[in-house]
Scaffold this motif. Structure first.
Motif, PDB file in Angstrom:
ATOM      1  N   SER A 183      -1.652 -27.774   2.095  1.00  0.00           N
ATOM      2  CA  SER A 183      -1.390 -28.625   0.943  1.00  0.00           C
ATOM      3  C   SER A 183      -2.620 -28.587   0.041  1.00  0.00           C
ATOM      4  O   SER A 183      -3.745 -28.599   0.526  1.00  0.00           O
ATOM      5  CB  SER A 183      -1.125 -30.049   1.426  1.00  0.00           C
ATOM      6  OG  SER A 183      -1.048 -30.937   0.329  1.00  0.00           O
ATOM      7  N   VAL A 184      -2.408 -28.574  -1.263  1.00  0.00           N
ATOM      8  CA  VAL A 184      -3.532 -28.503  -2.198  1.00  0.00           C
ATOM      9  C   VAL A 184      -3.147 -29.046  -3.564  1.00  0.00           C
ATOM     10  O   VAL A 184      -1.985 -28.991  -3.948  1.00  0.00           O
ATOM     11  CB  VAL A 184      -4.027 -27.043  -2.362  1.00  0.00           C
ATOM     12  CG1 VAL A 184      -2.948 -26.127  -2.911  1.00  0.00           C
ATOM     13  CG2 VAL A 184      -5.279 -26.968  -3.244  1.00  0.00           C
ATOM     14  N   GLY A 185      -4.120 -29.547  -4.275  1.00  0.00           N
ATOM     15  CA  GLY A 185      -3.945 -29.866  -5.689  1.00  0.00           C
ATOM     16  C   GLY A 185      -4.025 -31.336  -6.020  1.00  0.00           C
ATOM     17  O   GLY A 185      -4.384 -31.707  -7.125  1.00  0.00           O
ATOM     18  N   GLU A 186      -3.666 -32.173  -5.089  1.00  0.00           N
ATOM     19  CA  GLU A 186      -3.665 -33.618  -5.322  1.00  0.00           C
ATOM     20  C   GLU A 186      -3.599 -34.260  -3.943  1.00  0.00           C
ATOM     21  O   GLU A 186      -3.270 -33.598  -2.962  1.00  0.00           O
ATOM     22  CB  GLU A 186      -2.452 -34.021  -6.164  1.00  0.00           C
ATOM     23  CG  GLU A 186      -1.173 -33.509  -5.545  1.00  0.00           C
ATOM     24  CD  GLU A 186       0.094 -33.863  -6.300  1.00  0.00           C
ATOM     25  OE1 GLU A 186       0.180 -35.000  -6.776  1.00  0.00           O
ATOM     26  OE2 GLU A 186       0.996 -33.019  -6.366  1.00  0.00           O
ATOM     27  N   PRO A 187      -3.884 -35.553  -3.887  1.00  0.00           N
ATOM     28  CA  PRO A 187      -3.763 -36.200  -2.584  1.00  0.00           C
ATOM     29  C   PRO A 187      -2.315 -36.119  -2.105  1.00  0.00           C
ATOM     30  O   PRO A 187      -1.394 -36.302  -2.895  1.00  0.00           O
ATOM     31  CB  PRO A 187      -4.151 -37.652  -2.878  1.00  0.00           C
ATOM     32  CG  PRO A 187      -4.923 -37.629  -4.162  1.00  0.00           C
ATOM     33  CD  PRO A 187      -4.355 -36.472  -4.940  1.00  0.00           C
ATOM     34  N   ASP A 245      -4.741 -30.119   4.816  1.00  0.00           N
ATOM     35  CA  ASP A 245      -4.825 -30.773   3.511  1.00  0.00           C
ATOM     36  C   ASP A 245      -6.175 -30.346   2.939  1.00  0.00           C
ATOM     37  O   ASP A 245      -7.221 -30.844   3.331  1.00  0.00           O
ATOM     38  CB  ASP A 245      -4.741 -32.288   3.729  1.00  0.00           C
ATOM     39  CG  ASP A 245      -4.885 -33.078   2.435  1.00  0.00           C
ATOM     40  OD1 ASP A 245      -5.069 -32.475   1.367  1.00  0.00           O
ATOM     41  OD2 ASP A 245      -4.837 -34.324   2.519  1.00  0.00           O
ATOM     42  N   THR A 246      -6.129 -29.375   2.025  1.00  0.00           N
ATOM     43  CA  THR A 246      -7.366 -28.727   1.569  1.00  0.00           C
ATOM     44  C   THR A 246      -7.820 -29.311   0.245  1.00  0.00           C
ATOM     45  O   THR A 246      -7.127 -29.209  -0.759  1.00  0.00           O
ATOM     46  CB  THR A 246      -7.139 -27.214   1.391  1.00  0.00           C
ATOM     47  OG1 THR A 246      -6.164 -26.994   0.363  1.00  0.00           O
ATOM     48  CG2 THR A 246      -6.648 -26.566   2.675  1.00  0.00           C
ATOM     49  N   TRP A 247      -8.980 -29.912   0.243  1.00  0.00           N
ATOM     50  CA  TRP A 247      -9.543 -30.431  -1.011  1.00  0.00           C
ATOM     51  C   TRP A 247     -10.538 -29.431  -1.594  1.00  0.00           C
ATOM     52  O   TRP A 247     -11.454 -28.984  -0.900  1.00  0.00           O
ATOM     53  CB  TRP A 247     -10.263 -31.765  -0.797  1.00  0.00           C
ATOM     54  CG  TRP A 247     -10.963 -32.169  -2.066  1.00  0.00           C
ATOM     55  CD1 TRP A 247     -10.411 -32.822  -3.113  1.00  0.00           C
ATOM     56  CD2 TRP A 247     -12.308 -31.872  -2.443  1.00  0.00           C
ATOM     57  NE1 TRP A 247     -11.332 -32.956  -4.130  1.00  0.00           N
ATOM     58  CE2 TRP A 247     -12.496 -32.381  -3.739  1.00  0.00           C
ATOM     59  CE3 TRP A 247     -13.373 -31.214  -1.809  1.00  0.00           C
ATOM     60  CZ2 TRP A 247     -13.717 -32.268  -4.421  1.00  0.00           C
ATOM     61  CZ3 TRP A 247     -14.576 -31.087  -2.494  1.00  0.00           C
ATOM     62  CH2 TRP A 247     -14.738 -31.625  -3.785  1.00  0.00           C
ATOM     63  N   TRP A 248     -10.330 -29.114  -2.850  1.00  0.00           N
ATOM     64  CA  TRP A 248     -11.299 -28.280  -3.575  1.00  0.00           C
ATOM     65  C   TRP A 248     -10.949 -28.275  -5.040  1.00  0.00           C
ATOM     66  O   TRP A 248     -10.080 -29.025  -5.462  1.00  0.00           O
ATOM     67  CB  TRP A 248     -11.374 -26.859  -2.998  1.00  0.00           C
ATOM     68  CG  TRP A 248     -10.094 -26.058  -2.961  1.00  0.00           C
ATOM     69  CD1 TRP A 248      -8.965 -26.357  -2.254  1.00  0.00           C
ATOM     70  CD2 TRP A 248      -9.820 -24.848  -3.661  1.00  0.00           C
ATOM     71  NE1 TRP A 248      -8.019 -25.391  -2.476  1.00  0.00           N
ATOM     72  CE2 TRP A 248      -8.511 -24.452  -3.325  1.00  0.00           C
ATOM     73  CE3 TRP A 248     -10.557 -24.042  -4.526  1.00  0.00           C
ATOM     74  CZ2 TRP A 248      -7.928 -23.295  -3.838  1.00  0.00           C
ATOM     75  CZ3 TRP A 248      -9.986 -22.881  -5.016  1.00  0.00           C
ATOM     76  CH2 TRP A 248      -8.683 -22.516  -4.672  1.00  0.00           C
ATOM     77  N   GLN A 249     -11.643 -27.489  -5.849  1.00  0.00           N
ATOM     78  CA  GLN A 249     -11.502 -27.538  -7.306  1.00  0.00           C
ATOM     79  C   GLN A 249     -11.693 -26.156  -7.909  1.00  0.00           C
ATOM     80  O   GLN A 249     -12.292 -25.272  -7.277  1.00  0.00           O
ATOM     81  CB  GLN A 249     -12.596 -28.439  -7.897  1.00  0.00           C
ATOM     82  CG  GLN A 249     -12.705 -29.791  -7.250  1.00  0.00           C
ATOM     83  CD  GLN A 249     -13.848 -30.592  -7.824  1.00  0.00           C
ATOM     84  OE1 GLN A 249     -15.009 -30.221  -7.669  1.00  0.00           O
ATOM     85  NE2 GLN A 249     -13.539 -31.698  -8.493  1.00  0.00           N
ATOM     86  N   THR A 250     -11.235 -25.999  -9.144  1.00  0.00           N
ATOM     87  CA  THR A 250     -11.501 -24.763  -9.880  1.00  0.00           C
ATOM     88  C   THR A 250     -13.005 -24.448  -9.817  1.00  0.00           C
ATOM     89  O   THR A 250     -13.415 -23.307  -9.620  1.00  0.00           O
ATOM     90  CB  THR A 250     -11.077 -24.920 -11.354  1.00  0.00           C
ATOM     91  OG1 THR A 250      -9.696 -25.302 -11.386  1.00  0.00           O
ATOM     92  CG2 THR A 250     -11.272 -23.630 -12.130  1.00  0.00           C
ATOM     93  N   GLU A 251     -13.795 -25.481  -9.971  1.00  0.00           N
ATOM     94  CA  GLU A 251     -15.247 -25.316 -10.019  1.00  0.00           C
ATOM     95  C   GLU A 251     -15.841 -24.884  -8.681  1.00  0.00           C
ATOM     96  O   GLU A 251     -16.913 -24.275  -8.641  1.00  0.00           O
ATOM     97  CB  GLU A 251     -15.903 -26.653 -10.412  1.00  0.00           C
ATOM     98  CG  GLU A 251     -15.561 -27.145 -11.806  1.00  0.00           C
ATOM     99  CD  GLU A 251     -14.256 -27.953 -11.863  1.00  0.00           C
ATOM    100  OE1 GLU A 251     -13.422 -27.816 -10.948  1.00  0.00           O
ATOM    101  OE2 GLU A 251     -14.080 -28.708 -12.838  1.00  0.00           O
ATOM    102  N   THR A 309     -18.378 -34.155  -8.159  1.00  0.00           N
ATOM    103  CA  THR A 309     -17.029 -33.595  -8.167  1.00  0.00           C
ATOM    104  C   THR A 309     -16.083 -34.303  -9.137  1.00  0.00           C
ATOM    105  O   THR A 309     -15.053 -33.742  -9.501  1.00  0.00           O
ATOM    106  CB  THR A 309     -16.388 -33.726  -6.767  1.00  0.00           C
ATOM    107  OG1 THR A 309     -16.220 -35.130  -6.488  1.00  0.00           O
ATOM    108  CG2 THR A 309     -17.253 -33.096  -5.697  1.00  0.00           C
ATOM    109  N   ILE A 367      -9.690 -38.138   0.204  1.00  0.00           N
ATOM    110  CA  ILE A 367      -9.933 -38.104  -1.233  1.00  0.00           C
ATOM    111  C   ILE A 367      -9.059 -39.176  -1.863  1.00  0.00           C
ATOM    112  O   ILE A 367      -7.846 -39.198  -1.660  1.00  0.00           O
ATOM    113  CB  ILE A 367      -9.568 -36.720  -1.829  1.00  0.00           C
ATOM    114  CG1 ILE A 367     -10.195 -35.582  -1.010  1.00  0.00           C
ATOM    115  CG2 ILE A 367      -9.957 -36.647  -3.309  1.00  0.00           C
ATOM    116  CD1 ILE A 367     -11.687 -35.628  -0.851  1.00  0.00           C
ATOM    117  N   ARG A 380      -9.385 -39.020  -8.670  1.00  0.00           N
ATOM    118  CA  ARG A 380     -10.468 -38.906  -9.646  1.00  0.00           C
ATOM    119  C   ARG A 380     -11.109 -40.270  -9.840  1.00  0.00           C
ATOM    120  O   ARG A 380     -10.412 -41.280  -9.863  1.00  0.00           O
ATOM    121  CB  ARG A 380      -9.917 -38.410 -10.989  1.00  0.00           C
ATOM    122  CG  ARG A 380      -9.150 -37.116 -10.923  1.00  0.00           C
ATOM    123  CD  ARG A 380     -10.003 -35.941 -10.644  1.00  0.00           C
ATOM    124  NE  ARG A 380     -11.121 -35.843 -11.592  1.00  0.00           N
ATOM    125  CZ  ARG A 380     -11.994 -34.820 -11.565  1.00  0.00           C
ATOM    126  NH1 ARG A 380     -11.892 -33.856 -10.662  1.00  0.00           N
ATOM    127  NH2 ARG A 380     -12.969 -34.776 -12.430  1.00  0.00           N
TER     128      ARG A 380
END
Ligand code: 6R9
Length: 635
Positions: free
Chosen positions: A371-375, A397-403, A485, A499, A502
């Motif tokens: 899962s990715v992109g939002e909680p 449940d993978t948390w990460w960002q474009t950055e 972040t 997470i 934002r």
């Protein structure tokens, strides 16, 4: 090899400690053992978060496509690199071997060279999810050109802004794209965009839908005839470790999109290593990520990470609802997918449909769900776990960002015990910290704060294209010597991270910090609720109060609205506490979402605050028409 594939929790902790105690030595060993280099680095890492300046493997020379393609040819030449599953299930799927992919990349690279594209030039790629998209990325990388992929759902205005921001000289596109029962004329969008892009000299056009299109004689060419004539081999350009590999735009909370710049060596090492471990990929597995390559998830975990590991990666052209809501499950069964990586928004949409769509398919090949992109809310997590994974496939449940370029906080499947809604533990080499409003680190467990990373990792974006000051101001000034972040997180009793969303979404009610995610989770657990979003609005006594936008499932439609409001607040009271009760609940038929499925809370906040005079740019929304509807019925 010992560090490359984590197999149990103790090993995770052991390797994690090693990676943090001496990051240089750790990453040097990974880089040395698992990649091919034209020249070794002189220095593993130099960094200064104040400037900010980050360099990994400085002095090394390489080409990422030699790592993703050439080196596999002797052992995996006939192995499938890419499975292409077309929009229309009646059209045959394609199996492209590593040898064929190598040849296709070389041919396209030669076509680019013939059109004067040189190392360091920017090429814009505006294509649907067809094999040419992956080939185009790799062809740019082959010759050292910097690719800038723009998601082929963006408008001509958004495309033009991105082309001009990074001065792209060539655009690769297609006549059109298929999306479910519809087709979209992409070339028309490109033509319109290019009216405002004087720097673009050439457009190469893939034929996909066969619709009649306009071709500007001096500028536009069909790609296929050029590929047919091109030489089938192309010497790889030798790149420096820190040469830019690509630019990818991400929207900021304000202003124009930010062109995040990722460089070559560190990005390669980190995406490859995370792919291997986060999906526990084994040699004959079939891996499927449903993201579009127009987003970072597709760059890192459809193209570069999988190919650097010699994996078989599936590209899906279509949508989850075509020809019916069973399509994902059909594709999994058809190609015996082992790892399936998707977004909570897709899971929630599919969970609303009849279970029969899923039950008629054999999903027993699945080993890992992502899962990715939002909680991911608790209800969606359980639905995914129970029905798709049959409680047999761990959810990462993978948390990460474009950055961040790669996955940062995640369980390792079969290694880290999972807890719904928790991204759990930092990946190897990642040093998260939680900070409070006074810029102090919050130590210990059962705390929450702003999520920062205090030490560089190999795939961190190095700058914003053309605007290093903005890069510094956005990520490195809020907290000294930290990458900020923009997300809030909590750390529970065992050190797992959750997470909370934002931090610009954090709402302080009567002095209490409330994250949107846990409240939305509890609303969504109400049997009549399909989805919800909450925002804060000014309140005389509490400072802020909560406004909820709620989409009902069909079962809720006939219910009395006042009763529903009471039940929802009861639910919140039970799950979060009375402090989190909503002052206002508006029932809506949709929420304004970006094309990557994120709710645009900025707009909801304005409506809740009764300030709709200036809603800002809504052109990037998937469903701009919903905004007026929500305004008309606002409470
Ligand atoms: C990879 C990607 C980044 C933002 C990020 C956070 C949210 C992503 C999440 C998550 C909770 C997860 N996000 N993964 N929130 N749990 N597993 O999505 O990149 O499009 O740049 O978005 O998405 O808020 O800061 P990007």
């Amino acid at each position: 090899m010992s560090n490359y594939h984590i197999k149990h929790l103790e090993e995770y902790y052991q390797v994690y400690r090693k990676s943090v105690r001496n990051p240089e030595a750790f990453w040097e060993e990974i880089a040395e053992e698992h990649f091919v280099w034209r020249k070794r680095w002189d220095n593993v890492l130099s960094w200064d978060f104040k400037k900010p300046e980050i360099k990994w493997f400085e002095g090394a020379k390489l080409n990422i496509t030699e790592n993703c393609l050439d080196r596999h040819l002797p052992t995996r030449g006939d192995k499938t690199a890419i499975i292409f599953e077309p929009n229309n299930p009646k059209e045959e799927a394609l199996h492209i071997t590593y040898r064929q992919l190598h040849e296709r990349v070389c041919r396209m690279a030669n076509v680019l060279l013939d059109h004067g594209v040189k190392k360091g030039d920017r090429v814009c790629i505006y294509l649907p999810m067809i094999p040419e998209l992956s080939v185009a990325l790799l062809a740019c990388a082959r010759i050292g050109a910097i690719h800038s992929v723009v998601f082929a759902g963006f408008s001509s205005h958004a495309l033009a802004t991105r082309i001009n921001d990074s001065d792209c000289k060539l655009v690769i596109t297609s006549d059109g794209s298929f999306r479910g029962s519809k087709s979209i004329d992409l070339k028309v969008i490109v033509d319109k965009a290019l009216e405002g892009c004087p720097g673009v000299a050439n457009v190469l056009v893939v034929k996909r839908t066969g619709t009649k299109i306009n071709m500007e004689p001096a500028r536009d060419k069909w790609l296929q005839p050029l590929l047919d004539e091109a030489y089938a081999d192309c010497v790889a350009e030798i790149m420096d470790a820190e040469d830019p590999l690509f630019i990818l735009y991400t929207s900021g909370s304000t202003g124009t999109p930010k062109g995040m710049v990722h460089t070559t060596a560190g990005y390669m090492v980190y995406t490859a290593y995370t792919f291997k471990n986060v999906f526990q990929y084994r040699e004959h597995d079939v891996y499927w990520c449903t993201a579009d390559i127009g987003w970072i998830t597709g760059h890192s975990y459809i193209v570069y990470g999988p190919l650097a590991n010699g994996a078989t990666t599936l590209m899906f052209e279509g949508v989850p609802s075509y020809p019916d809501f069973g399509r994902f499950w059909d594709v999994i069964e058809k190609h015996k997918v082992n790892q399936f990586y998707t977004a909570p928004t897709a899971i929630r949409a599919l969970a609303k449909e009849k279970l029969e769509y899923l039950e008629k398919h054999d999903l027993s090949s699945l080993k890992v769900l992502g899962s990715v992109g939002e909680p991911i809310n608790e209800e969606a997590w359980h639905w995914y776990n129970n029905n798709v994974g049959k409680k047999n496939s761990p959810i990462v449940d993978t948390w990460w960002q474009t950055e961040t370029g790669g996955i940062m906080i995640t369980p390792i499947p079969y290694v880290t015990p999972t807890t719904p809604t928790y991204a759990t533990l930092p990946f190897i080499g990642i040093q998260p910290v939680l900070m409070n409003e006074n810029a102090k680190e919050i130590k210990g467990n059962q705390v929450d704060g702003r999520l920062c990373i205090k030490f560089p990792w190999p795939s961190i974006a190095r700058t914003i294209w053309g605007n290093h000051d903005r890069y510094r101001d956005t990520y490195f000034t809020a907290y000294e010597n930290m990458y900020f972040t923009g997300d809030g997180a909590l750390r529970d009793a065992v050190g797992y991270y959750r997470i909370t969303g934002r931090v610009d979404d954090v709402i302080i009610v009567s002095g209490h910090n409330l994250g949107t995610a846990p409240i939305e989770d509890s609303i969504n657990e109400h049997p009549a609720v399909a989805e919800s979003a909450i925002v804060g609005f000014p309140h005389d006594v509490k400072g802020n109060a909560l406004y909820g936008y709620v989409i009902l499932k069909e079962v809720g439609e006939s219910r009395d609205r006042e009763n529903l409001r009471k039940e929802i607040n009861q639910q919140i009271t039970e799950h979060v506490g009375p402090i989190a009760k909503l002052d206002k609940i508006q029932f809506v038929t949709g929420l304004p979402k970006t094309r990557s499925g994120k709710i645009m809370r900025r707009i909801l906040r304005k409506i809740a605050s009764n300030d709709t005079s200036n809603l800002g740019d809504t052109s990037t929304l998937l469903n701009p028409e919903i905004v007026q509807e929500i305004i008309d019925n606002a409470l």
